[in-house]
Design a protein around this motif. Structure first.
Motif, PDB file in Angstrom:
ATOM      1  N   LEU A 199      -6.891   3.591   4.811  1.00 38.67           N
ATOM      2  CA  LEU A 199      -5.895   2.991   4.117  1.00 38.67           C
ATOM      3  C   LEU A 199      -6.287   1.695   3.746  1.00 38.67           C
ATOM      4  O   LEU A 199      -6.330   0.832   2.569  1.00 38.67           O
ATOM      5  CB  LEU A 199      -4.466   2.882   4.464  1.00 38.67           C
TER       6      LEU A 199
ATOM      7  N   TYR B 298       6.523  15.667   1.434  1.00 41.42           N
ATOM      8  CA  TYR B 298       5.839  15.104  -0.023  1.00 41.42           C
ATOM      9  C   TYR B 298       6.441  15.674  -1.090  1.00 41.42           C
ATOM     10  O   TYR B 298       6.762  15.362  -2.201  1.00 41.42           O
ATOM     11  CB  TYR B 298       4.440  15.164   0.033  1.00 41.42           C
TER      12      TYR B 298
ATOM     13  N   CYS C 296      -1.290  12.023  -1.706  1.00 42.15           N
ATOM     14  CA  CYS C 296      -0.231  12.910  -1.033  1.00 42.15           C
ATOM     15  C   CYS C 296       0.127  14.135  -1.873  1.00 42.15           C
ATOM     16  O   CYS C 296       1.235  14.167  -2.431  1.00 42.15           O
ATOM     17  CB  CYS C 296       0.794  11.933  -0.681  1.00 42.15           C
TER      18      CYS C 296
ATOM     19  N   LEU D 209       3.372   9.357   8.671  1.00 45.92           N
ATOM     20  CA  LEU D 209       3.360   9.775   7.317  1.00 45.92           C
ATOM     21  C   LEU D 209       4.097  11.109   7.038  1.00 45.92           C
ATOM     22  O   LEU D 209       4.529  11.698   8.111  1.00 45.92           O
ATOM     23  CB  LEU D 209       1.591  10.074   7.130  1.00 45.92           C
ATOM     24  N   GLU D 210       4.125  11.462   5.808  1.00 46.60           N
ATOM     25  CA  GLU D 210       5.072  12.474   5.510  1.00 46.60           C
ATOM     26  C   GLU D 210       4.582  13.897   5.613  1.00 46.60           C
ATOM     27  O   GLU D 210       3.175  14.167   5.771  1.00 46.60           O
ATOM     28  CB  GLU D 210       5.335  12.368   4.137  1.00 46.60           C
TER      29      GLU D 210
ATOM     30  N   THR E 202      -3.339   3.874  -1.773  1.00 47.37           N
ATOM     31  CA  THR E 202      -4.304   4.177  -0.731  1.00 47.37           C
ATOM     32  C   THR E 202      -4.720   5.494  -0.441  1.00 47.37           C
ATOM     33  O   THR E 202      -5.737   5.821   0.210  1.00 47.37           O
ATOM     34  CB  THR E 202      -3.909   3.199   0.437  1.00 47.37           C
ATOM     35  N   ASP E 203      -4.087   6.565  -0.804  1.00 44.89           N
ATOM     36  CA  ASP E 203      -4.348   7.937  -0.473  1.00 44.89           C
ATOM     37  C   ASP E 203      -3.367   8.791  -1.270  1.00 44.89           C
ATOM     38  O   ASP E 203      -2.369   8.409  -1.743  1.00 44.89           O
ATOM     39  CB  ASP E 203      -3.794   8.052   0.967  1.00 44.89           C
TER      40      ASP E 203
ATOM     41  N   ALA F  59       0.927  -1.140  -0.099  1.00 43.85           N
ATOM     42  CA  ALA F  59       0.001   0.001  -0.144  1.00 43.85           C
ATOM     43  C   ALA F  59       0.842   1.075   0.140  1.00 43.85           C
ATOM     44  O   ALA F  59       1.784   1.107   0.679  1.00 43.85           O
ATOM     45  CB  ALA F  59      -0.815  -0.089   1.366  1.00 43.85           C
ATOM     46  N   ALA F  60       0.628   2.218  -0.765  1.00 39.37           N
ATOM     47  CA  ALA F  60       1.580   3.311  -0.898  1.00 39.37           C
ATOM     48  C   ALA F  60       0.674   4.648  -1.171  1.00 39.37           C
ATOM     49  O   ALA F  60      -0.365   4.515  -1.645  1.00 39.37           O
ATOM     50  CB  ALA F  60       2.333   3.046  -2.167  1.00 39.37           C
ATOM     51  N   GLY F  61       1.323   5.684  -0.749  1.00 42.99           N
ATOM     52  CA  GLY F  61       0.581   6.882  -1.033  1.00 42.99           C
ATOM     53  C   GLY F  61       1.041   7.595  -2.175  1.00 42.99           C
ATOM     54  O   GLY F  61       2.294   7.564  -2.630  1.00 42.99           O
TER      55      GLY F  61
ATOM     56  N   VAL G 101      10.455   4.986   2.628  1.00 43.23           N
ATOM     57  CA  VAL G 101      10.863   5.397   3.664  1.00 43.23           C
ATOM     58  C   VAL G 101      10.728   4.652   5.058  1.00 43.23           C
ATOM     59  O   VAL G 101       9.901   3.569   4.805  1.00 43.23           O
ATOM     60  CB  VAL G 101      10.161   7.090   3.963  1.00 43.23           C
TER      61      VAL G 101
ATOM     62  N   VAL H  10       5.057   6.606  -2.291  1.00 41.83           N
ATOM     63  CA  VAL H  10       5.793   6.331  -1.293  1.00 41.83           C
ATOM     64  C   VAL H  10       5.311   5.403  -0.250  1.00 41.83           C
ATOM     65  O   VAL H  10       3.851   5.446   0.165  1.00 41.83           O
ATOM     66  CB  VAL H  10       5.880   7.995  -0.386  1.00 41.83           C
ATOM     67  N   GLY H  11       6.023   4.422   0.314  1.00 43.13           N
ATOM     68  CA  GLY H  11       5.620   3.505   1.324  1.00 43.13           C
ATOM     69  C   GLY H  11       6.810   3.196   2.240  1.00 43.13           C
ATOM     70  O   GLY H  11       7.945   3.809   1.959  1.00 43.13           O
ATOM     71  N   MET H  12       6.342   2.276   3.296  1.00 41.62           N
ATOM     72  CA  MET H  12       7.314   1.925   4.208  1.00 41.62           C
ATOM     73  C   MET H  12       7.848   0.516   4.163  1.00 41.62           C
ATOM     74  O   MET H  12       8.109  -0.134   5.233  1.00 41.62           O
ATOM     75  CB  MET H  12       6.457   2.075   5.631  1.00 41.62           C
TER      76      MET H  12
HETATM   77  N1  HPA Z   1       3.204   7.348   3.183  1.00 45.97           N
HETATM   78  C1  HPA Z   1       2.003   8.271   2.827  1.00 45.97           C
HETATM   79  N2  HPA Z   1       1.016   7.577   2.471  1.00 45.97           N
HETATM   80  C2  HPA Z   1       0.865   6.290   2.514  1.00 45.97           C
HETATM   81  C3  HPA Z   1       2.183   5.380   2.762  1.00 45.97           C
HETATM   82  C4  HPA Z   1       3.201   6.130   3.164  1.00 45.97           C
HETATM   83  O1  HPA Z   1       4.318   5.585   3.600  1.00 45.97           O
HETATM   84  N3  HPA Z   1       1.923   4.304   2.912  1.00 45.97           N
HETATM   85  C5  HPA Z   1       0.432   4.046   2.344  1.00 45.97           C
HETATM   86  N4  HPA Z   1      -0.020   5.279   2.277  1.00 45.97           N
END
Ligand code: HPA
Length: 274
Positions: free
Chosen positions: A252, A200, A239, A194-195, A236-237, A115-117, A189, A211-213
């Motif tokens: 998310l 961002y 940014c 979150l950032e 998922t979102d 899942a990533a922003g 990251v 971006v993701g973790m």
């Molecule tokens: N950052 C921002 N939004 C996100 C992330 C993240 O690491 N992972 C999933 N949505």
């Protein structure tokens, strides 16, 4: 005497082999809210991480902790339902240990989901992005420390971290399934926060689309081990620094769950072709 990484891999690998007849060639790592693919697997064995020697235990909600061996579209696979993250406090060696074990078991292709922003303004929540490249901003590297040449080279080449043929195959399957996907660069990251808007803006400026973790340390170890990688992010979102809205994990996971059927169709489609 300290047990070497290679001995730990062998012990975990032999334990898994003792519990299953499946000889997996493809490994799948399922990201936050993306575990439903396991419902489609003809499961032969399900092993809890806590019972596998040297496996860590994932603590993130939305991440179960089981290793699944079975068949999907007739292919023998091994799937991680739930992964480990740096922010949980594990070392990158612990986080990437399952990939080493997959290699030991005979895997040669890894499919990574996460899942990533989304930072690319063309991306919407719920979209999928095939990862073409990544930037490691985790602040650490799983290969730091003595190198075991039997596991891989000291200086791993990274000119093609994500396999070009698999990307093309993925796009072909997406076209056939009429699923809109993007291509993009993933920046990893550490989290867990979150950032900030400024972050961002910075991440976008340096060339990242999402971006993701997770994922990045796993891909580094996959390449060290000589594995081919396909990476897919579920956005998922959104940014966008100038219209940022608060997000929480529940939100998310909800978006990931909604997008998950597309992810499953694409992964099944690609398995049919490799
Ligand atoms: N950052 C921002 N939004 C996100 C992330 C993240 O690491 N992972 C999933 N949505």
């Amino acid at each position: 005497m300290e047990i070497s990484l290679r001995e730990k891999i062998k012990e975990a690998g032999e334990f898994i082999q003792s519990k299953t007849k499946i000889k997996p060639r493809i490994g799948i790592i399922l990201g936050t809210g993306l575990g439903n693919l396991t419902k489609e697997i003809e499961i032969e064995s399900r092993l809890s991480y806590q019972n596998i020697p040297y496996f860590a235990v994932s603590t993130t909600p939305g991440h179960e902790g089981s290793l699944i061996l079975g068949r999907l579209v007739g292919k023998m696979i091994i799937a991680m339902q739930g992964r480990f993250h740096f922010y949980e406090g594990y070392s990158l060696e612990e986080i990437t240990f399952p990939l080493r074990v997959m290699k030991y078991l005979g895997v040669n292709v890894i499919i990574e989901s996460n899942a990533a922003g989304g930072m690319n303004p063309n991306f919407k929540a719920g979209d999928l992005m095939v990862i073409t490249d990544h930037i490691n901003l985790i602040g650490n590297n799983p290969l730091i420390g003595p190198n075991d040449d039997k596991l891989g080279p000291r200086f791993v080449d990274m000119c093609e971290p994500y396999d070009k043929e698999l990307i093309e195959l993925y796009e072909k399957v997406a076209m056939r399934e009429r699923i809109r996907i993007h291509r993009g660069v993933y920046v990893g990251v550490s989290g867990p926060n979150l950032e900030t808007p400024a972050e961002y803006r910075f991440l976008r400026l340096i060339g990242a689309d999402a971006v993701g973790m997770s994922t990045v340390p796993e891909v580094i170890v996959a390449k060290h081990s000589g594995l081919k990688v396909l990476g897919i992010s579920c956005i998922t979102d959104e940014c966008f620094p100038d219209k940022l809205e608060p997000v929480n994990l529940a939100k998310l996971i909800k978006v990931a769950n909604l997008a998950e059927p597309k992810m499953t169709r694409l992964i099944k489609g690609i398995l049919g072709e490799i």
